[in-house]
Design a protein around this motif. Sequence first.
Motif, PDB file in Angstrom:
ATOM      1  N   ALA A   1      29.010  43.450  44.403  1.00 35.53           N
ATOM      2  CA  ALA A   1      29.372  42.705  43.206  1.00 35.53           C
ATOM      3  C   ALA A   1      28.852  43.443  41.979  1.00 35.53           C
ATOM      4  O   ALA A   1      28.214  44.494  42.084  1.00 35.53           O
ATOM      5  CB  ALA A   1      28.796  41.293  43.282  1.00 35.53           C
TER       6      ALA A   1
ATOM      7  N   ASP B   1      28.493  37.325  44.933  1.00 35.42           N
ATOM      8  CA  ASP B   1      29.800  36.755  44.614  1.00 35.42           C
ATOM      9  C   ASP B   1      30.220  35.825  45.751  1.00 35.42           C
ATOM     10  O   ASP B   1      30.467  36.264  46.868  1.00 35.42           O
ATOM     11  CB  ASP B   1      30.820  37.884  44.432  1.00 35.42           C
ATOM     12  CG  ASP B   1      32.161  37.388  43.894  1.00 35.42           C
ATOM     13  OD1 ASP B   1      32.439  36.184  44.003  1.00 35.42           O
ATOM     14  OD2 ASP B   1      32.923  38.217  43.374  1.00 35.42           O
TER      15      ASP B   1
ATOM     16  N   GLU C   1      32.946  33.860  45.674  1.00 44.39           N
ATOM     17  CA  GLU C   1      34.361  33.503  45.572  1.00 44.39           C
ATOM     18  C   GLU C   1      35.193  33.880  46.799  1.00 44.39           C
ATOM     19  O   GLU C   1      36.147  33.162  47.124  1.00 44.39           O
ATOM     20  CB  GLU C   1      34.980  34.148  44.335  1.00 44.39           C
ATOM     21  CG  GLU C   1      36.429  33.749  44.126  1.00 44.39           C
ATOM     22  CD  GLU C   1      37.039  34.375  42.894  1.00 44.39           C
ATOM     23  OE1 GLU C   1      38.272  34.533  42.871  1.00 44.39           O
ATOM     24  OE2 GLU C   1      36.289  34.706  41.962  1.00 44.39           O
ATOM     25  N   PRO C   2      34.901  34.997  47.502  1.00 46.40           N
ATOM     26  CA  PRO C   2      35.770  35.393  48.616  1.00 46.40           C
ATOM     27  C   PRO C   2      35.993  34.249  49.603  1.00 46.40           C
ATOM     28  O   PRO C   2      35.036  33.646  50.092  1.00 46.40           O
ATOM     29  CB  PRO C   2      35.007  36.548  49.272  1.00 46.40           C
ATOM     30  CG  PRO C   2      34.241  37.151  48.150  1.00 46.40           C
ATOM     31  CD  PRO C   2      33.819  35.986  47.293  1.00 46.40           C
TER      32      PRO C   2
ATOM     33  N   PHE D   1      37.862  43.097  48.104  1.00 46.92           N
ATOM     34  CA  PHE D   1      37.974  41.886  47.282  1.00 46.92           C
ATOM     35  C   PHE D   1      36.894  41.885  46.201  1.00 46.92           C
ATOM     36  O   PHE D   1      37.172  41.567  45.025  1.00 46.92           O
ATOM     37  CB  PHE D   1      37.832  40.655  48.177  1.00 46.92           C
ATOM     38  CG  PHE D   1      38.080  39.343  47.464  1.00 46.92           C
ATOM     39  CD1 PHE D   1      39.277  38.658  47.642  1.00 46.92           C
ATOM     40  CD2 PHE D   1      37.119  38.785  46.637  1.00 46.92           C
ATOM     41  CE1 PHE D   1      39.499  37.444  46.994  1.00 46.92           C
ATOM     42  CE2 PHE D   1      37.330  37.581  45.979  1.00 46.92           C
ATOM     43  CZ  PHE D   1      38.530  36.904  46.160  1.00 46.92           C
ATOM     44  N   LEU D   2      35.677  42.234  46.565  1.00 52.78           N
ATOM     45  CA  LEU D   2      34.566  42.216  45.611  1.00 52.78           C
ATOM     46  C   LEU D   2      34.778  43.224  44.487  1.00 52.78           C
ATOM     47  O   LEU D   2      34.500  42.940  43.315  1.00 52.78           O
ATOM     48  CB  LEU D   2      33.250  42.498  46.338  1.00 52.78           C
ATOM     49  CG  LEU D   2      32.813  41.436  47.350  1.00 52.78           C
ATOM     50  CD1 LEU D   2      31.592  41.905  48.131  1.00 52.78           C
ATOM     51  CD2 LEU D   2      32.512  40.116  46.648  1.00 52.78           C
TER      52      LEU D   2
ATOM     53  N   ASN E   1      37.233  41.912  42.103  1.00 54.64           N
ATOM     54  CA  ASN E   1      36.656  40.942  41.176  1.00 54.64           C
ATOM     55  C   ASN E   1      35.933  41.625  40.025  1.00 54.64           C
ATOM     56  O   ASN E   1      35.945  41.130  38.887  1.00 54.64           O
ATOM     57  CB  ASN E   1      35.694  40.002  41.919  1.00 54.64           C
ATOM     58  CG  ASN E   1      36.386  38.736  42.384  1.00 54.64           C
ATOM     59  OD1 ASN E   1      37.570  38.508  42.098  1.00 54.64           O
ATOM     60  ND2 ASN E   1      35.665  37.883  43.086  1.00 54.64           N
TER      61      ASN E   1
ATOM     62  N   ARG F   1      38.665  42.675  37.707  1.00 51.79           N
ATOM     63  CA  ARG F   1      39.270  41.514  37.031  1.00 51.79           C
ATOM     64  C   ARG F   1      38.323  40.883  36.020  1.00 51.79           C
ATOM     65  O   ARG F   1      38.733  40.536  34.898  1.00 51.79           O
ATOM     66  CB  ARG F   1      39.679  40.478  38.090  1.00 51.79           C
ATOM     67  CG  ARG F   1      40.299  39.212  37.519  1.00 51.79           C
ATOM     68  CD  ARG F   1      40.881  38.350  38.629  1.00 51.79           C
ATOM     69  NE  ARG F   1      39.868  37.929  39.587  1.00 51.79           N
ATOM     70  CZ  ARG F   1      39.124  36.830  39.454  1.00 51.79           C
ATOM     71  NH1 ARG F   1      39.269  36.052  38.396  1.00 51.79           N
ATOM     72  NH2 ARG F   1      38.247  36.492  40.380  1.00 51.79           N
ATOM     73  N   ARG F   2      37.062  40.740  36.400  1.00 45.24           N
ATOM     74  CA  ARG F   2      36.119  40.013  35.550  1.00 45.24           C
ATOM     75  C   ARG F   2      35.460  40.886  34.488  1.00 45.24           C
ATOM     76  O   ARG F   2      35.188  40.424  33.371  1.00 45.24           O
ATOM     77  CB  ARG F   2      35.015  39.390  36.406  1.00 45.24           C
ATOM     78  CG  ARG F   2      35.474  38.345  37.384  1.00 45.24           C
ATOM     79  CD  ARG F   2      34.318  37.982  38.296  1.00 45.24           C
ATOM     80  NE  ARG F   2      34.655  36.931  39.241  1.00 45.24           N
ATOM     81  CZ  ARG F   2      33.852  36.579  40.254  1.00 45.24           C
ATOM     82  NH1 ARG F   2      32.693  37.188  40.432  1.00 45.24           N
ATOM     83  NH2 ARG F   2      34.222  35.615  41.086  1.00 45.24           N
ATOM     84  N   GLU F   3      35.137  42.127  34.833  1.00 49.77           N
ATOM     85  CA  GLU F   3      34.311  42.956  33.963  1.00 49.77           C
ATOM     86  C   GLU F   3      35.068  44.090  33.259  1.00 49.77           C
ATOM     87  O   GLU F   3      34.754  44.416  32.118  1.00 49.77           O
ATOM     88  CB  GLU F   3      33.153  43.577  34.767  1.00 49.77           C
ATOM     89  CG  GLU F   3      32.348  42.580  35.573  1.00 49.77           C
ATOM     90  CD  GLU F   3      31.591  41.574  34.727  1.00 49.77           C
ATOM     91  OE1 GLU F   3      31.349  41.868  33.536  1.00 49.77           O
ATOM     92  OE2 GLU F   3      31.248  40.498  35.248  1.00 49.77           O
TER      93      GLU F   3
END
Length: 216
Positions: free
Chosen positions: A100, A169, A171-172, A189-190, A193, A196-198
């Motif tokens: 993450a 994280d 969320e997965p 997936f991580l 994220n 997508r987020r940062e």
Amino acid sequence: MSDGKLVYLKKVGTESQELQILSYLTSEEMRRDPRNHCVPLLDVFPDAFEPDKAIIVMPFLRYINSPPFERIEDVLECLDQILEGLVFIHDQGVAHRDCAFKNIMMDASGLFPRGFHPIMQHKLPDAQGLAPVLSRDTIPIQYYFIDFGISTRFTADMPKLVVGRNGLDQEPPELSQTAPYDPFKLDVFLIGNIIRRELHAVSAILSHPEANNERS
């Protein structure tokens, strides 16, 4: 002690999988691979008070956005190294399982010609003034995967499945204490994220700075 550089010390079990995996990934042979973006293991020494513990020594790193990205090229270089490092780790049969945002960091020491304080990181080492910082386009930056505390190394004959809900994280959707899942897909997936987020938002701002200035 010899060069005065900041380091990070972490206590781990002498028989822990974390120490075994990190020692393997940062061995001399593994370091020869330019795709290797695992935090260097500078030293290991026994804990003087707990025989079953060891102290590992690593470079002192910063979050990937500290200091902030200045150009879209900076973001792309960061992403290139992250993806390259993930492929390398997976090629060695290692699933990180916790890659993450806070577990991918950068060596920014070259950006601070006069150094920085380890806690008040915007200040000089003596905390008496602001630390001058160079632009990322002047100094090559290395990005690293850290914290292999819940990582798993698989041999060729092992099923590539795990269980467990640990990790920064949550969320997965596959995280489970009872239903086995593929930790290599979890890593993908991580990283997604993080993008997508940062990285996505800052990339949009850097790509269209005039729009951001208008909103300001």
